[in-house]
Design an enzyme around this catalytic site. Structure first.
Site, PDB file in Angstrom:
ATOM      1  N   GLU A   6       0.546  -1.185  -0.272  1.00 58.17           N
ATOM      2  CA  GLU A   6       0.255   0.068  -0.393  1.00 58.17           C
ATOM      3  C   GLU A   6       0.326   1.098  -0.086  1.00 58.17           C
ATOM      4  OE1 GLU A   6      -2.519  -0.128   3.479  1.00 58.17           O
ATOM      5  OE2 GLU A   6      -3.766  -2.119   2.425  1.00 58.17           O
ATOM      6  N   GLU A  38      -5.316  -8.899   1.021  1.00 59.33           N
ATOM      7  CA  GLU A  38      -6.173  -8.461   2.145  1.00 59.33           C
ATOM      8  C   GLU A  38      -7.102  -7.819   1.721  1.00 59.33           C
ATOM      9  OE1 GLU A  38      -4.199  -4.848   4.815  1.00 59.33           O
ATOM     10  OE2 GLU A  38      -2.759  -5.873   3.792  1.00 59.33           O
TER      11      GLU A  38
HETATM   12  C1  BG6 Z   1      -4.060  -2.531   5.538  1.00 62.25           C
HETATM   13  C2  BG6 Z   1      -2.779  -2.467   5.827  1.00 62.25           C
HETATM   14  O1  BG6 Z   1      -4.811  -1.033   5.326  1.00 62.25           O
HETATM   15  O2  BG6 Z   1      -5.323  -2.794   6.272  1.00 62.25           O
HETATM   16  C3  BG6 Z   1      -3.335  -3.558   7.758  1.00 62.25           C
HETATM   17  O3  BG6 Z   1      -1.830  -3.162   4.964  1.00 62.25           O
HETATM   18  C4  BG6 Z   1      -4.080  -3.325   8.473  1.00 62.25           C
HETATM   19  O4  BG6 Z   1      -1.322  -3.636   7.541  1.00 62.25           O
HETATM   20  C5  BG6 Z   1      -5.917  -3.025   7.246  1.00 62.25           C
HETATM   21  O5  BG6 Z   1      -4.311  -3.263   9.303  1.00 62.25           O
HETATM   22  C6  BG6 Z   1      -6.367  -2.456   8.482  1.00 62.25           C
HETATM   23  O6  BG6 Z   1      -6.660  -1.567   8.392  1.00 62.25           O
HETATM   24  P1  BG6 Z   1      -7.218  -0.489   9.120  1.00 62.25           P
HETATM   25  O7  BG6 Z   1      -7.047   0.847   8.441  1.00 62.25           O
HETATM   26  O8  BG6 Z   1      -9.132  -0.522   8.870  1.00 62.25           O
HETATM   27  O9  BG6 Z   1      -7.289  -0.387  10.763  1.00 62.25           O
END
Ligand code: BG6
Length: 450
Positions: free
Chosen positions: A168, A355
């Protein structure tokens, strides 16, 4: 569609994901240097409840037990990141042998348990020593990253074949250098754009170095992408949605796929544009083997004069929160549309959903059970969107749940739990959530019922 079974292609990759700073702890163990996140989170006012990640899940000391649990659950693919300052405490120069040994042992442990590693090189924990020389705004950081990538590929490349250079770039560049709520806590648009440029450049510099150190490597870059819609068909809103898409999606896709920044956004940023040297765009567009897509939400955007750097405003209707207390919308259709858009606009690249997941407030262990039906539903619906995109011709190779373990959720501290496995941060006890058991069956069956 009740009781319909969705079966995935035979080669489909199911897995879970984590990041080094979020789970490892061992913040100064065995010669590790500090990262910008160690520095940033040392100021307790920056993190919810004043927490830090000095111990977190203590995975650095407990990785064998964690991998045993992963194997027991049948999660056969694991995406994790390496801590750059654990390997190079000063960011470049002398390697810390114990740091490299740790990842060597981790990889061996995974393979011994029949789990395929997917390694991310940079998930935001830049060595503090490099930050002191200007961080990502300094072009030399891109060279240091390529050296680091080559070093680990030389050491692990006989066993690790799947490499993700960055996680990201938008988040690191903008949350860290414009919004200031991530490390290194800077608020400066030109700096954010220069950071993004050097991160993309470092990706392009690292790709051939990893390939030469690791024959058979499959290399990609992970972007956080959103499905974006205009709040109305008024021209101002349509343009606002286009700008958001330009800043968020196309800035990171047109560069790596086509070697150019989107013209409309270059015109928008004007004087804030980064310094781009001759040849940079060809380097950034180094041919890759897949795209990693982190998907969490869609956004509906409207025009709002002088609001933020894009003059946009997010519209909250219709709005189904991702979790009871979340500001992000739960919109699996957005994932489906995004995947078909990537197929159409970027020549159907091989994709891993690197993810996808949700935090839940209800994640509490009661009598040894952690019941999280909303997470099961969230993952089921998003994985169903992936299945539908595959039926419609998208080349999707796998899906990784964020996250394997509850962990240190950046500026949210431990207040957001994303894991399939619950972690009691006082006792370090792991409890498999009901979603973790459900996902175990998905991996074994290569599909699920709707
Ligand atoms: C992604 C990241 O942005 O989302 C992770 O790669 C992160 O490291 C995950 O934990 C969750 O993000 P958010 O913003 O929902 O807390």
């Amino acid at each position: 569609m009740a009781n319909t079974t969705l079966q995935f292609p035979g080669s489909f990759t199911w897995g879970t994901a984590t990041a080094a700073f979020q789970i490892e702890g061992g913040h100064d163990a065995d010669g590790k240097g500090p990262s910008i996140w160690d520095t940033y989170s040392a100021d307790s006012s920056r993190i919810a409840d004043g927490k830090n990640a000095k111990v977190s899940c203590d995975h650095y000391h407990r990785y064998r037990e964690d991998i045993a649990l992963m194997a027991q659950l049948g999660y056969r693919n694991y995406r994790f990141s390496l801590s750059w300052p654990r390997i190079f405490p000063q960011g470049r120069g002398n390697v810390n042998p114990a740091g490299l040994d740790f990842y060597d042992m981790l990889v061996d442990e995974l393979l011994a348990n029949d789990i395929t590693p997917f390694v991310t090189l940079f998930h935001w924990d830049l060595p503090q020593a490099l930050q002191e020389k200007g961080g990502w705004a300094n072009r030399r950081t891109a060279d240091a990253f390529a050296d680091y990538g080559e070093t680990v590929a030389q050491r692990l490349g006989d066993r690790v074949k799947n490499w993700m250079t960055h996680n990201e770039p938008w988040v690191h560049a903008f949350a860290g250098h414009l919004f200031g709520h991530h490390a290194p806590g800077i608020s400066d648009l030109p700096r954010a754009l220069q950071t993004a440029h050097h991160i993309l450049l470092s990706h392009g510099l690292a790709v051939p170095r990893i390939r030469s150190a690791c024959p058979g490597a499959r290399i990609g870059l992970v972007h956080n992408l959103e499905w974006i819609e205009a709040a109305s068909d008024k021209d101002a809103d349509v343009q606002a949605a286009k700008r958001h898409d330009g800043a968020f999606n196309r800035w990171y896709l047109d560069t790596v796929f086509y070697g150019r920044y989107p013209e409309d956004m270059c015109a928008w940023y004007k004087d804030a544009m980064p310094e781009i040297q001759e040849g940079d765009m060809q380097i950034i567009a180094a041919p890759c083997d897949f795209l990693g897509v982190n998907y969490y939400t869609r956004r509906i955007m409207a025009h709002e004069t002088d609001s933020g750097f894009l003059h946009t405003r997010q519209v909250r209707w219709p709005f189904v929160p991702r979790a009871q207390y979340e500001e992000w919308e739960n919109n699996p259709e957005g994932l489906y549309r995004l995947l078909l858009r990537l197929k159409r606009d970027y020549n159907n690249p091989p994709i891993y959903i690197s993810e996808n997941g949700t935090p839940l407030e209800q994640d509490k262990v009661i009598d040894g059970i952690c019941s999280d039906p909303d997470r099961i539903e969230y993952i089921r619906r998003h994985a169903a969107a992936v299945w539908q995109a595959i039926q419609d011709g998208s080349d999707i190779r796998g899906y990784f749940v964020w996250s394997f373990l509850d962990n240190f959720e950046w500026n949210f501290g431990y207040s957001k739990r994303f894991g399939l496995i619950h972690v009691d941060f006082d006792s370090q006890k792991r409890t498999v959530k009901e979603s973790g058991h459900w996902f175990s069956r998905v991996c074994k069956d290569n599909g699920f019922s709707l």
